[in-house]
Motif scaffolding. Sequence first.
Motif, PDB file in Angstrom:
ATOM      1  N   ALA A  70       0.810  -1.136  -0.092  1.00  0.00           N
ATOM      2  CA  ALA A  70      -0.115  -0.042  -0.031  1.00  0.00           C
ATOM      3  C   ALA A  70       0.894   1.238   0.002  1.00  0.00           C
ATOM      4  O   ALA A  70       0.480   2.227  -0.495  1.00  0.00           O
ATOM      5  N   LEU A  71       1.914   1.293   0.695  1.00  0.00           N
ATOM      6  CA  LEU A  71       2.989   2.332   0.632  1.00  0.00           C
ATOM      7  C   LEU A  71       3.461   2.629  -0.910  1.00  0.00           C
ATOM      8  O   LEU A  71       3.150   3.812  -1.309  1.00  0.00           O
ATOM      9  N   ALA A  72       4.031   1.561  -1.531  1.00  0.00           N
ATOM     10  CA  ALA A  72       4.445   1.867  -2.928  1.00  0.00           C
ATOM     11  C   ALA A  72       3.223   2.174  -3.740  1.00  0.00           C
ATOM     12  O   ALA A  72       3.655   2.990  -4.712  1.00  0.00           O
ATOM     13  N   ARG A  73       2.175   1.698  -3.439  1.00  0.00           N
ATOM     14  CA  ARG A  73       1.008   2.239  -4.302  1.00  0.00           C
ATOM     15  C   ARG A  73       0.622   3.726  -4.276  1.00  0.00           C
ATOM     16  O   ARG A  73       0.077   4.259  -5.235  1.00  0.00           O
ATOM     17  N   ASN A  74       0.732   3.977  -3.077  1.00  0.00           N
ATOM     18  CA  ASN A  74       0.365   5.301  -2.639  1.00  0.00           C
ATOM     19  C   ASN A  74       1.519   6.428  -2.488  1.00  0.00           C
ATOM     20  O   ASN A  74       1.381   7.588  -2.284  1.00  0.00           O
ATOM     21  N   MET A  75       2.566   6.018  -3.019  1.00  0.00           N
ATOM     22  CA  MET A  75       3.800   6.830  -2.919  1.00  0.00           C
ATOM     23  C   MET A  75       3.663   7.705  -3.990  1.00  0.00           C
ATOM     24  O   MET A  75       3.154   7.611  -5.223  1.00  0.00           O
ATOM     25  N   ILE A  76       3.827   9.012  -3.652  1.00  0.00           N
ATOM     26  CA  ILE A  76       3.635  10.093  -4.515  1.00  0.00           C
ATOM     27  C   ILE A  76       5.231  10.152  -5.384  1.00  0.00           C
ATOM     28  O   ILE A  76       6.229  10.119  -4.740  1.00  0.00           O
ATOM     29  N   SER A  77       5.055  10.048  -6.684  1.00  0.00           N
ATOM     30  CA  SER A  77       6.333  10.056  -7.395  1.00  0.00           C
ATOM     31  C   SER A  77       7.041  11.131  -7.428  1.00  0.00           C
ATOM     32  O   SER A  77       6.603  12.315  -7.206  1.00  0.00           O
ATOM     33  N   ARG A  78       8.301  10.950  -7.366  1.00  0.00           N
ATOM     34  CA  ARG A  78       9.248  12.096  -7.444  1.00  0.00           C
ATOM     35  C   ARG A  78      10.538  11.670  -8.076  1.00  0.00           C
ATOM     36  O   ARG A  78      11.146  10.520  -7.397  1.00  0.00           O
ATOM     37  N   GLN A  79      11.173  12.077  -9.024  1.00  0.00           N
ATOM     38  CA  GLN A  79      11.965  11.634 -10.007  1.00  0.00           C
ATOM     39  C   GLN A  79      13.671  12.072  -9.713  1.00  0.00           C
ATOM     40  O   GLN A  79      14.243  11.911 -10.468  1.00  0.00           O
ATOM     41  N   ASP A  80      13.644  12.900  -8.851  1.00  0.00           N
ATOM     42  CA  ASP A  80      14.986  13.781  -8.785  1.00  0.00           C
ATOM     43  C   ASP A  80      15.851  13.336  -7.733  1.00  0.00           C
ATOM     44  O   ASP A  80      16.885  14.166  -7.673  1.00  0.00           O
ATOM     45  N   TYR A  81      15.739  11.994  -7.131  1.00  0.00           N
ATOM     46  CA  TYR A  81      16.785  11.447  -6.276  1.00  0.00           C
ATOM     47  C   TYR A  81      17.743  11.026  -7.380  1.00  0.00           C
ATOM     48  O   TYR A  81      17.483  10.481  -8.519  1.00  0.00           O
ATOM     49  N   ARG A  82      19.083  10.768  -6.985  1.00  0.00           N
ATOM     50  CA  ARG A  82      20.337  10.565  -7.596  1.00  0.00           C
ATOM     51  C   ARG A  82      20.684   9.154  -7.211  1.00  0.00           C
ATOM     52  O   ARG A  82      20.815   8.960  -5.845  1.00  0.00           O
ATOM     53  N   ASN A  83      20.858   8.235  -7.878  1.00  0.00           N
ATOM     54  CA  ASN A  83      21.527   6.911  -7.534  1.00  0.00           C
ATOM     55  C   ASN A  83      20.664   6.166  -6.386  1.00  0.00           C
ATOM     56  O   ASN A  83      21.296   5.805  -5.349  1.00  0.00           O
ATOM     57  N   LEU A  84      19.394   6.340  -6.620  1.00  0.00           N
ATOM     58  CA  LEU A  84      18.558   5.440  -5.416  1.00  0.00           C
ATOM     59  C   LEU A  84      18.462   4.072  -5.948  1.00  0.00           C
ATOM     60  O   LEU A  84      18.117   3.823  -7.136  1.00  0.00           O
ATOM     61  N   GLN A  85      18.638   3.159  -5.044  1.00  0.00           N
ATOM     62  CA  GLN A  85      18.307   1.869  -5.408  1.00  0.00           C
ATOM     63  C   GLN A  85      17.106   1.258  -4.457  1.00  0.00           C
ATOM     64  O   GLN A  85      17.258   1.692  -3.135  1.00  0.00           O
ATOM     65  N   VAL A  86      16.158   0.452  -4.852  1.00  0.00           N
ATOM     66  CA  VAL A  86      15.285  -0.137  -3.895  1.00  0.00           C
ATOM     67  C   VAL A  86      15.318  -1.618  -3.944  1.00  0.00           C
ATOM     68  O   VAL A  86      15.444  -2.258  -5.158  1.00  0.00           O
ATOM     69  N   VAL A  87      15.613  -2.367  -2.912  1.00  0.00           N
ATOM     70  CA  VAL A  87      16.039  -3.743  -2.963  1.00  0.00           C
ATOM     71  C   VAL A  87      14.824  -4.543  -2.133  1.00  0.00           C
ATOM     72  O   VAL A  87      14.437  -4.042  -1.003  1.00  0.00           O
ATOM     73  N   PRO A  88      14.859  -5.738  -2.320  1.00  0.00           N
ATOM     74  CA  PRO A  88      13.760  -6.647  -1.423  1.00  0.00           C
ATOM     75  C   PRO A  88      14.812  -7.040  -0.059  1.00  0.00           C
ATOM     76  O   PRO A  88      15.786  -7.138  -0.422  1.00  0.00           O
ATOM     77  N   ALA A  89      14.206  -6.770   1.011  1.00  0.00           N
ATOM     78  CA  ALA A  89      14.853  -7.115   2.132  1.00  0.00           C
ATOM     79  C   ALA A  89      15.043  -8.474   2.191  1.00  0.00           C
ATOM     80  O   ALA A  89      16.387  -8.972   2.917  1.00  0.00           O
ATOM     81  N   ARG A  90      14.360  -9.465   1.693  1.00  0.00           N
ATOM     82  CA  ARG A  90      14.753 -10.936   1.794  1.00  0.00           C
ATOM     83  C   ARG A  90      14.140 -11.733   0.258  1.00  0.00           C
ATOM     84  O   ARG A  90      13.385 -10.906  -0.261  1.00  0.00           O
ATOM     85  N   GLY A  91      14.767 -12.697   0.343  1.00  0.00           N
ATOM     86  CA  GLY A  91      13.992 -13.344  -1.053  1.00  0.00           C
ATOM     87  C   GLY A  91      12.797 -13.371  -0.989  1.00  0.00           C
ATOM     88  O   GLY A  91      11.933 -12.828  -1.363  1.00  0.00           O
ATOM     89  N   GLY A  92      12.117 -14.650  -0.444  1.00  0.00           N
ATOM     90  CA  GLY A  92      10.488 -14.525  -0.183  1.00  0.00           C
ATOM     91  C   GLY A  92       9.961 -14.544  -1.356  1.00  0.00           C
ATOM     92  O   GLY A  92       9.414 -13.377  -1.775  1.00  0.00           O
ATOM     93  N   LYS A 201      14.806 -19.797   7.628  1.00  0.00           N
ATOM     94  CA  LYS A 201      16.060 -19.710   6.917  1.00  0.00           C
ATOM     95  C   LYS A 201      15.803 -19.271   5.313  1.00  0.00           C
ATOM     96  O   LYS A 201      15.776 -20.108   4.630  1.00  0.00           O
ATOM     97  N   THR A 202      16.116 -18.089   5.372  1.00  0.00           N
ATOM     98  CA  THR A 202      16.017 -17.494   3.998  1.00  0.00           C
ATOM     99  C   THR A 202      17.102 -16.579   3.871  1.00  0.00           C
ATOM    100  O   THR A 202      17.913 -16.495   4.994  1.00  0.00           O
ATOM    101  N   ILE A 203      17.358 -16.006   2.717  1.00  0.00           N
ATOM    102  CA  ILE A 203      18.373 -15.155   2.330  1.00  0.00           C
ATOM    103  C   ILE A 203      18.333 -13.641   2.409  1.00  0.00           C
ATOM    104  O   ILE A 203      17.001 -13.243   1.876  1.00  0.00           O
ATOM    105  N   GLY A 204      18.884 -12.758   2.996  1.00  0.00           N
ATOM    106  CA  GLY A 204      18.528 -11.482   3.056  1.00  0.00           C
ATOM    107  C   GLY A 204      18.966 -10.823   4.175  1.00  0.00           C
ATOM    108  O   GLY A 204      20.103 -10.979   4.815  1.00  0.00           O
ATOM    109  N   LEU A 205      18.539  -9.525   4.270  1.00  0.00           N
ATOM    110  CA  LEU A 205      18.727  -8.785   5.277  1.00  0.00           C
ATOM    111  C   LEU A 205      18.728  -9.376   6.632  1.00  0.00           C
ATOM    112  O   LEU A 205      17.688 -10.229   7.030  1.00  0.00           O
ATOM    113  N   ARG A 206      19.612  -9.187   7.467  1.00  0.00           N
ATOM    114  CA  ARG A 206      19.583  -9.822   8.979  1.00  0.00           C
ATOM    115  C   ARG A 206      19.303  -8.705  10.116  1.00  0.00           C
ATOM    116  O   ARG A 206      19.715  -7.524   9.867  1.00  0.00           O
TER     117      ARG A 206
END
Length: 255
Positions: A70-92, A201-206
């Motif tokens: 719901a956060l991603a869906r409602n996030m107001i778009s802003r394109q002026d960040y530089r070098n931003l990466q979004v990653v999944p915290a864990r596999g899953g 036992k998954t792989i990702g952020l600890r």
Amino acid sequence: AVAAAAAGRFDLARTLSQMLHIQNVFVVEGDSDTEPWVADQLGLQAGQYLHTVLRDGDVVAVTGGTTVAALARNMISRQDYRNLQVVPARGGVGETVEYQANTIASTLAEKLGGTSIMLHVPDRLSPGAVEQLLTDPYVQERLPIIRASTVVVHGIGDAMAMARRRRASEEELSILKTRGAMAEAFGYYFDEHGDVAYSMKTIGLRLSDIGHVREVLAVAGGTQKANAIAAAAKAYRIDTLVTDEGAARRLVQHQ
Ligand code: F6P
């Protein structure tokens, strides 16, 4: 009446901040357990807050679930960040595609003009399979990026509700019950004292990676998550909690 209600939520937020030792708390109107639109309000509020903390070069790790979706869906778009990466915290990849961390990461990256990486690793793996995957180049390329995230956006679930959603085995369910699991976040189950009752036992952020994360944002609401939120708040550092009146009122009652 509207102003009084807002003032009430502000007081609730202040009480919760002291009670849970969370620096910033936001309480949105309603109870997401009974009113579906509240999830969007949680997402909107959390998204607005996220814009105030994001910086160029951030690596934002996101978990799965309906609330972070719901956060991603409602996030107001802003394109002026530089070098931003979004990653999944864990596999899953156990959840419905829409609610998987990979999907959420790519939606959010698009809204923020950033890039995303995927980590396709099943939720349920044998310890041997995990060991083997950790030596795989695909995982070795991605895991260090995820574990060095600067911002974490995550959901919190009720332990038993999450175990059922993940189709935990009878054996796992009985371990969780015996150990008094209350909350689930990032694949860890916590008891009421915030101690780890069980971890997947998954792989990702600890949990140990949280220490070097600049901002840990939790988004979770609904009366039925009150105990889970309290347990998670004892387990690790949450800088900001976005919740709803349903969870907030229950938390304050149980003080
Ligand atoms: O499965 C991912 C996850 O973020 C869990 O760690 C958390 O318990 C759950 O989703 C929250 O899901 P929802 O927001 O749908 O209640």
